[in-house]
Design an enzyme around this catalytic site. Structure first.
Site, mmCIF file in Angstrom:
data_model
loop_
_atom_site.group_PDB
_atom_site.id
_atom_site.type_symbol
_atom_site.label_atom_id
_atom_site.label_comp_id
_atom_site.label_asym_id
_atom_site.label_seq_id
_atom_site.Cartn_x
_atom_site.Cartn_y
_atom_site.Cartn_z
ATOM 1 N N LYS A 22 -1.968 15.236 4.584
ATOM 2 C CA LYS A 22 -2.607 16.081 3.565
ATOM 3 C C LYS A 22 -3.352 15.216 2.545
ATOM 4 C CE LYS A 22 0.025 17.400 -0.071
ATOM 5 N NZ LYS A 22 -0.610 17.002 -1.348
ATOM 6 N N ASN A 23 -2.722 14.135 2.119
ATOM 7 C CA ASN A 23 -3.319 13.323 1.055
ATOM 8 C C ASN A 23 -4.501 12.483 1.528
ATOM 9 O OD1 ASN A 23 -1.506 14.412 -0.689
ATOM 10 N ND2 ASN A 23 -0.268 12.555 -0.954
ATOM 11 N N ARG A 93 -4.040 19.795 -8.258
ATOM 12 C CA ARG A 93 -4.663 18.725 -9.037
ATOM 13 C C ARG A 93 -5.722 17.966 -8.259
ATOM 14 N NH1 ARG A 93 -3.192 16.067 -13.052
ATOM 15 N NH2 ARG A 93 -3.845 14.252 -11.886
ATOM 16 N N CYS A 117 1.591 19.459 -14.594
ATOM 17 C CA CYS A 117 2.136 19.916 -13.326
ATOM 18 C C CYS A 117 3.618 19.611 -13.343
ATOM 19 C CB CYS A 117 1.448 19.256 -12.147
ATOM 20 S SG CYS A 117 1.905 17.555 -11.940
ATOM 21 N N ARG A 122 0.276 13.550 -15.657
ATOM 22 C CA ARG A 122 -0.764 13.201 -14.687
ATOM 23 C C ARG A 122 -2.194 13.349 -15.221
ATOM 24 N NH1 ARG A 122 1.031 15.647 -8.940
ATOM 25 N NH2 ARG A 122 -0.072 13.889 -8.078
ATOM 26 N N PRO A 123 -2.571 12.493 -16.157
ATOM 27 C CA PRO A 123 -3.943 12.558 -16.689
ATOM 28 C C PRO A 123 -4.966 12.085 -15.656
ATOM 29 C CG PRO A 123 -2.810 10.611 -17.524
ATOM 30 C CD PRO A 123 -1.800 11.370 -16.709
ATOM 31 N N ASP A 125 -7.665 10.266 -16.947
ATOM 32 C CA ASP A 125 -8.475 9.418 -17.825
ATOM 33 C C ASP A 125 -9.122 8.250 -17.072
ATOM 34 O OD1 ASP A 125 -5.605 8.706 -17.754
ATOM 35 O OD2 ASP A 125 -6.284 6.930 -18.825
ATOM 36 N N GLN A 126 -8.444 7.724 -16.066
ATOM 37 C CA GLN A 126 -9.012 6.584 -15.336
ATOM 38 C C GLN A 126 -10.209 6.999 -14.473
ATOM 39 O OE1 GLN A 126 -8.025 3.142 -15.416
ATOM 40 N NE2 GLN A 126 -7.382 4.123 -17.304
ATOM 41 N N ASP A 305 6.669 9.803 -3.306
ATOM 42 C CA ASP A 305 6.713 11.059 -2.546
ATOM 43 C C ASP A 305 7.892 11.124 -1.572
ATOM 44 O OD1 ASP A 305 4.533 11.991 -3.882
ATOM 45 O OD2 ASP A 305 3.113 11.794 -2.231
ATOM 46 N N ARG A 397 2.651 23.973 0.802
ATOM 47 C CA ARG A 397 1.471 23.227 0.312
ATOM 48 C C ARG A 397 1.238 21.978 1.150
ATOM 49 N NH1 ARG A 397 1.793 21.198 -5.396
ATOM 50 N NH2 ARG A 397 0.057 20.105 -4.469
HETATM 51 C C1 UD1 Z 1 -1.467 10.937 -5.323
HETATM 52 C C2 UD1 Z 1 -0.828 11.824 -4.284
HETATM 53 C C3 UD1 Z 1 0.578 12.195 -4.694
HETATM 54 C C4 UD1 Z 1 1.395 10.944 -4.996
HETATM 55 C C5 UD1 Z 1 0.665 10.037 -5.987
HETATM 56 C C6 UD1 Z 1 1.363 8.705 -6.193
HETATM 57 C C7 UD1 Z 1 -2.761 12.992 -3.394
HETATM 58 C C8 UD1 Z 1 -3.502 14.264 -3.257
HETATM 59 N N1 UD1 Z 1 -1.652 13.029 -4.140
HETATM 60 O O1 UD1 Z 1 -1.545 11.700 -6.531
HETATM 61 O O2 UD1 Z 1 1.189 12.922 -3.612
HETATM 62 O O3 UD1 Z 1 2.651 11.320 -5.557
HETATM 63 O O4 UD1 Z 1 -0.674 9.764 -5.508
HETATM 64 O O5 UD1 Z 1 1.534 8.065 -4.977
HETATM 65 O O6 UD1 Z 1 -3.144 11.979 -2.829
HETATM 66 N N2 UD1 Z 1 -2.560 8.157 -13.901
HETATM 67 C C9 UD1 Z 1 -3.103 7.906 -15.146
HETATM 68 N N3 UD1 Z 1 -4.449 8.113 -15.326
HETATM 69 C C10 UD1 Z 1 -5.258 8.552 -14.327
HETATM 70 C C11 UD1 Z 1 -4.691 8.798 -13.066
HETATM 71 C C12 UD1 Z 1 -3.332 8.593 -12.886
HETATM 72 O O7 UD1 Z 1 -2.400 7.519 -16.064
HETATM 73 O O8 UD1 Z 1 -6.462 8.733 -14.565
HETATM 74 C C13 UD1 Z 1 -1.125 7.928 -13.691
HETATM 75 C C14 UD1 Z 1 -0.369 9.176 -13.243
HETATM 76 O O9 UD1 Z 1 0.024 9.966 -14.338
HETATM 77 C C15 UD1 Z 1 0.810 8.582 -12.496
HETATM 78 C C16 UD1 Z 1 0.203 7.334 -11.865
HETATM 79 O O10 UD1 Z 1 -0.976 7.037 -12.593
HETATM 80 O O11 UD1 Z 1 1.813 8.200 -13.400
HETATM 81 C C17 UD1 Z 1 -0.156 7.478 -10.392
HETATM 82 O O12 UD1 Z 1 -0.949 8.652 -10.232
HETATM 83 P P1 UD1 Z 1 -2.054 8.768 -9.097
HETATM 84 O O13 UD1 Z 1 -1.922 7.620 -8.144
HETATM 85 O O14 UD1 Z 1 -3.368 8.999 -9.713
HETATM 86 O O15 UD1 Z 1 -1.574 10.096 -8.354
HETATM 87 P P2 UD1 Z 1 -2.494 11.205 -7.721
HETATM 88 O O16 UD1 Z 1 -3.723 10.601 -7.167
HETATM 89 O O17 UD1 Z 1 -2.609 12.346 -8.670
#
Ligand code: UD1
Length: 422
Positions: A22-23, A93, A117, A122-123, A125-126, A305, A397
């Site tokens: 899925k991811n 998301r 969520c 889960r921002p 911002d990056q 996960d 999902r």
């Molecule tokens: C993806 C996966 C999810 C998995 C996660 C971590 C998909 C669709 N989902 O979620 O199943 O649990 O990777 O392996 O692929 N963060 C920030 N700023 C940002 C983005 C992220 O601070 O702009 C933080 C998040 O809050 C979290 C960490 O970085 O603490 C990792 O998040 P991220 O790798 O971005 O997860 P997703 O891509 O949302």
């Protein structure tokens, strides 16, 4: 809302095939916005998040049709709107993955912020800082992000922490940028490598995916591709943990040892027999399990996960195990439900201590998020008596036909469909 009724205990035995991840499928679907040529994806899992992404793409002007093997998509001309509305984004998301492709292809995007969520803040911002670095003007108003750029321009951008979605969004955006983009401190998950394969087949000039530094030479246009989605390592890992928790013997085909190395190492430490070959992984457990200590981390660390599923397993190990969750701040929601089944787990901040083995007994439990639900199903397979897992729409999902796969392994699981009026 559908429920699962599970009669335990059982021993899982047999083999199942992992669906496409899925991811990996979600960013691959978003990538079709980058070209007007057709993109055919095979091994796309039949799960609800994929349907949600297809609805969003339909809203953006992408025509998609299901084929025998997957999905064929085409965004002829340009996306018909730049707008990803709250109603669709709040469901999932990963909808934010259309941001990069829309700005790159159309020059502007308006995407609802995903909001909170179940597993944490889960921002994004990056994602936004990266787009700004590529020259986009980014603004936040009325709960929406707007990003505008006549053409993105290559640059060097360093993620403050490795983010999977952020890396994918910027990879896609940079493919159509002017000049060279270097992304540093990237996430290294196998799903990122899979996206890079698809983009390369579409004509992108990209190298380094799977390492912390990805370099992308922008091109003017991208073309068609036919791409098989990589196997779902989290689904595969869930069934392998199922073998361990039921002292069973399960082979998962279409799963790669390299992608699951951190889990396979832990299962071996717990006393399971782990075998790997070119197309599959087999886990057998015959005796009492040894506890292990785990801290989640970005790939190649132990995947967050699979944390909830591993915790269910540790309730059956003889002794004390410890699990630290370092990726998300609120990912222990399965713990109160596991308590209701008889588990002995203490949580202190991001640490959980699990004393085993517990004699689990069936209970009515509530699924709270996708992977938490999987841990409750695993616990139910090891528990005495009947467990009813409520709200399994969370499972739907991300797990394709979970009850059918578990039945084929000998589990007594049935889906209780709710009547539409209920
Ligand atoms: C993806 C996966 C999810 C998995 C996660 C971590 C998909 C669709 N989902 O979620 O199943 O649990 O990777 O392996 O692929 N963060 C920030 N700023 C940002 C983005 C992220 O601070 O702009 C933080 C998040 O809050 C979290 C960490 O970085 O603490 C990792 O998040 P991220 O790798 O971005 O997860 P997703 O891509 O949302």
């Amino acid at each position: 809302m559908d429920r699962f009724r599970i009669e335990g205990p059982c021993r899982l035995r047999g083999s199942v095939t992992a669906a496409g991840a899925k991811n990996a499928a979600l960013p691959a679907l978003a990538a079709c916005l980058l070209t007007e040529a057709p993109v055919e994806l095979t091994r796309v899992p039949r799960v609800r998040d994929i349907e949600t992404m297809r609805q969003l793409l339909h809203h953006l002007g992408v025509v998609s049709e299901s084929t025998d093997e997957g999905v064929r998509l085409q965004c002829t001309g340009l996306p018909t709107t730049d707008d990803a509305p709250y109603q669709l984004v709040k469901k999932m998301r990963a909808s934010a993955l259309v941001l990069g492709p829309l700005v790159a292809r159309l020059g502007h995007a308006r995407v609802s912020l995903p909001g909170g969520c179940a597993i944490g803040v889960r921002p994004i911002d990056q994602h936004l800082a990266g787009l700004e670095a590529l020259g986009a003007e980014v603004a936040l108003e009325h709960g929406y992000v707007t990003a505008t750029a006549r053409r993105l321009v290559g640059t060097t951008f360093r993620f403050s922490n490795p983010t999977v979605g952020g890396t994918e969004n910027l990879m896609m955006a940079a493919c159509l940028a002017h000049g060279t983009t270097v992304l540093e401190n990237c996430a290294r998950e196998p799903e990122i490598v899979d996206l890079a394969r698809l983009l390369t087949e579409m004509g992108a000039q990209l190298r380094g995916a799977g390492s912390e530094r990805i370099e992308i030479q922008g091109v003017d246009t991208l073309g068609s591709a036919r791409h098989p989605i990589v196997g779902d390592r989290i689904e595969a890992g869930t069934y392998l943990i199922g073998a361990a928790i039921t002292l069973g013997d399960v082979t998962v085909r279409h799963a790669k040892a390299a992608d699951l190395a951190p889990l396979l190492e832990k299962l071996a430490d717990c006393g399971c027999h782990v075998e790997t070959d070119a197309d599959g992984l087999r886990v057998r457990a015959e005796q009492s399990l040894v506890p292990c200590d785990v801290a989640t981390a970005p790939h190649p660390g132990f995947p967050t996960d699979l944390q909830a599923q591993l915790m269910a397993l540790m309730t059956q190990a003889v002794g004390t195990a410890s699990i630290e969750e370092t990726v998300f701040e609120n990912r222990f929601q399965h713990v109160p439900e596991l308590h209701r089944m008889g588990a002995d787990i203490r949580v202190n901040g991001s640490h959980a201590t699990i004393h085993g083995p517990s004699r689990l007994s069936g209970a009515n439990v509530m699924a709270t998020d996708l992977r938490a639900s999987a841990s409750l199903v695993l616990a139910a397979l090891a528990a005495e008596g009947t467990t009813v897992v409520d709200r399994i729409y969370h499972l739907d999902r991300g797990y394709e036909s979970m009850e059918l796969k578990l039945q084929s392994l000998g589990a007594r699981v049935e889906r209780i469909r709710s009547s539409p009026a209920a």
